[in-house]
Design a protein around this motif. Structure first.
Motif, short mmCIF file in Angstrom:
data_model
loop_
_atom_site.label_atom_id
_atom_site.label_comp_id
_atom_site.label_asym_id
_atom_site.label_seq_id
_atom_site.Cartn_x
_atom_site.Cartn_y
_atom_site.Cartn_z
N LEU A 151 0.82 -1.21 0.00
CA LEU A 151 0.00 0.00 0.00
C LEU A 151 0.86 1.26 0.00
O LEU A 151 0.53 2.25 -0.66
CB LEU A 151 -0.93 0.00 1.21
CG LEU A 151 -2.06 -1.04 1.19
CD1 LEU A 151 -2.77 -1.08 2.54
CD2 LEU A 151 -3.05 -0.76 0.07
N SER A 152 1.97 1.22 0.71
CA SER A 152 2.87 2.38 0.74
C SER A 152 3.46 2.65 -0.63
O SER A 152 3.64 3.80 -1.04
CB SER A 152 3.97 2.17 1.77
OG SER A 152 3.42 2.12 3.08
N ARG A 153 3.79 1.59 -1.38
CA ARG A 153 4.29 1.76 -2.74
C ARG A 153 3.24 2.41 -3.62
O ARG A 153 3.54 3.31 -4.44
CB ARG A 153 4.70 0.41 -3.34
CG ARG A 153 6.03 -0.11 -2.85
CD ARG A 153 6.47 -1.30 -3.67
NE ARG A 153 6.65 -0.95 -5.08
CZ ARG A 153 6.90 -1.85 -6.04
NH1 ARG A 153 6.99 -3.13 -5.72
NH2 ARG A 153 7.05 -1.47 -7.28
N LEU A 154 1.99 1.98 -3.48
CA LEU A 154 0.92 2.56 -4.27
C LEU A 154 0.70 4.03 -3.91
O LEU A 154 0.48 4.87 -4.78
CB LEU A 154 -0.37 1.76 -4.07
CG LEU A 154 -0.31 0.30 -4.50
CD1 LEU A 154 -1.62 -0.40 -4.15
CD2 LEU A 154 -0.02 0.15 -5.99
N ALA A 155 0.78 4.34 -2.62
CA ALA A 155 0.62 5.72 -2.17
C ALA A 155 1.71 6.61 -2.74
O ALA A 155 1.44 7.74 -3.18
CB ALA A 155 0.62 5.78 -0.64
N ALA A 156 2.93 6.11 -2.75
CA ALA A 156 4.05 6.89 -3.28
C ALA A 156 3.87 7.15 -4.77
O ALA A 156 4.18 8.24 -5.28
CB ALA A 156 5.36 6.17 -3.00
N GLU A 157 3.38 6.15 -5.50
CA GLU A 157 3.17 6.33 -6.94
C GLU A 157 2.10 7.37 -7.21
O GLU A 157 2.25 8.23 -8.09
CB GLU A 157 2.78 4.99 -7.57
CG GLU A 157 2.64 5.02 -9.08
CD GLU A 157 3.96 5.34 -9.78
OE1 GLU A 157 3.90 5.93 -10.88
OE2 GLU A 157 5.02 4.99 -9.25
#
Length: 412
Positions: A151-157
């Motif tokens: 989820l953190s990767r998606l938020a960063a993107e």
């Protein structure tokens, strides 16, 4: 722009997930749906369970990119090719709706939860954002365990504001909704992900409800900025409907309704869900290929989600789309192969690679609604693609929701 996400926990709306609504609470919303689950769908579900083992790679707990029918020395054989992390996650979502006995028919001693665990491991190192989104979605929904790292990767993107494919943005929204439903808390990265992906989708929607292929549309280039695929429409409908059911967001539900109304109005006489649409005037850019998964899996699952969220009921169009698998006036041979337990991928044109798509994009870019005359004679749509990708059977299982979704908890 919608209001911020509500402070209370998300309500379960009875589609899938760790805490489905009791069946009695869903009878009114899903009564039309139950009437469509006839022997044809029962047979398709049984076929999917029989057919998925051909693409399962138990040694590495993966699924193939595709299974292709090839000529062997004595008979037609099925040959698995490659691997695909996206497809494995979709299969996990589909299998999790089935009984343990049915799951064992595909995974043997394994479970969807174990499959999701392997998917998460692969996704952490993947550069495919779509695979990351689907891994996060399946982790929340199948294993009832939101993956904060994914989820953190998606938020960063999303925070980067880089261009994003519409399908991927829709999967990100679906993953956030699934995660929020499991945690029952409106905190963490899933909240920001849900709001941002919802906003980006609705900001790109055309006046007639059609979504472009990418966000922003201009990132697709001059000749394709106005084009959106069927997948762009259907995953947007699904994710926005789920977001609306979670939050009570009327604008998101209205956006999903507009898209569904438009693609249903354009549906072919034999039930075909057409391939490419024009965001500017809501017309069809190119009709073919017609993909079997659109007919039996993707359209039903999204339109069922829409009605369960309080949107319009498109049961008639769902049933007509399913009919095309049997009637398909374009070709003589059957698309459903009981012998091989596969549904062949599509009916397409006899053409050089993507020629009709390029022609349609070019002519409609110059003038909306302008199509090359005689295209069906020049590039006839009479060719069956004798392959079946595992995600197609995964969505079939997921769409028709056979079995008790509480099996999700038992297999995590």
């Amino acid at each position: 722009m919608s209001e911020p996400l509500p402070a209370g926990g998300p309500a379960s709306y009875g589609r899938t997930g760790a805490t489905p609504a009791p069946p009695d609470d869903r009878n009114l919303d899903t009564a039309p749906r139950r009437s469509t689950i006839d022997s044809r769908v029962d047979n398709l579900v049984t076929l999917a369970i029989r057919g998925l083992p051909a693409s399962y790679l138990p040694g590495t707990v993966e699924f193939a990119q595709t299974v292709r029918a090839v000529r062997g020395a004595r008979q037609i054989e099925l040959l698995p090719e490659g691997t695909n992390l996206r497809y494995a996650a979709i299969v996990a979502l589909g299998l999790a709706t089935l009984s343990r006995q049915a799951q064992a028919g595909v995974l043997g001693a394994g479970t969807p939860g174990e499959l999701v665990s392997a998917i998460r491991d692969h996704a952490r190192d993947s550069t495919d954002l779509g695979a990351v989104a689907l891994a996060a979605w399946s982790s929340a929904e199948v294993s009832a365990s939101p993956d904060l790292a994914l989820l953190s990767r998606l938020a960063a993107e999303l925070a980067s504001n880089r261009p994003l494919h519409t399908v991927v943005a829709s999967w990100i929204l679906a993953a956030a909704v699934a995660s929020l439903r499991v945690t029952n808390e409106m905190v963490g990265p899933a909240v920001a992900i849900a709001q941002q992906s919802r906003n980006r989708l609705l900001a790109a929607q055309g006046p007639d409800g059609i979504f472009p292929h990418a966000l922003p549309a201009s990132s697709s280039g001059r000749w394709r900025a106005h084009v959106g695929s069927f997948a762009d429409q259907i995953y947007s409908i699904q994710s926005l409907a789920r977001f609306a059911a979670l939050t009570g967001d009327d604008e998101a539900l209205a956006g999903a309704n507009r898209t569904a109304q438009r693609i249903c109005a354009l549906q072919g006489d034999a039930g075909q869900w057409w391939w490419h649409y024009d965001t500017r005037d809501g017309s069809v850019v190119e009709r073919y290929p017609v993909y079997s998964v659109h007919q039996h899996g993707m359209a039903p699952m999204a339109l069922f989600d829409l009605v369960e969220a309080g949107g319009d009921d498109h049961t008639d169009e769902i049933v007509l789309g399913l009919d095309w698998l049997d009637t398909h006036p374009e070709v003589l041979d059957e698309l459903i192969s009981d012998r091989h337990a596969q549904v062949w991928r599509k009916v397409g044109r006899r053409e050089p690679a993507k020629a009709a798509r390029k022609i349609g994009a070019l002519t409609t870019a110059l003038r909306a609604g302008w199509h090359l005359r005689g295209l069906d004679s020049i590039l006839p749509p009479d060719k069956i693609d004798h392959e079946c990708r595992p995600y197609e059977l995964g969505w079939l299982l997921y769409a028709w929701h056979f079995g008790d979704t509480r099996h999700t908890e038992e297999t995590s």
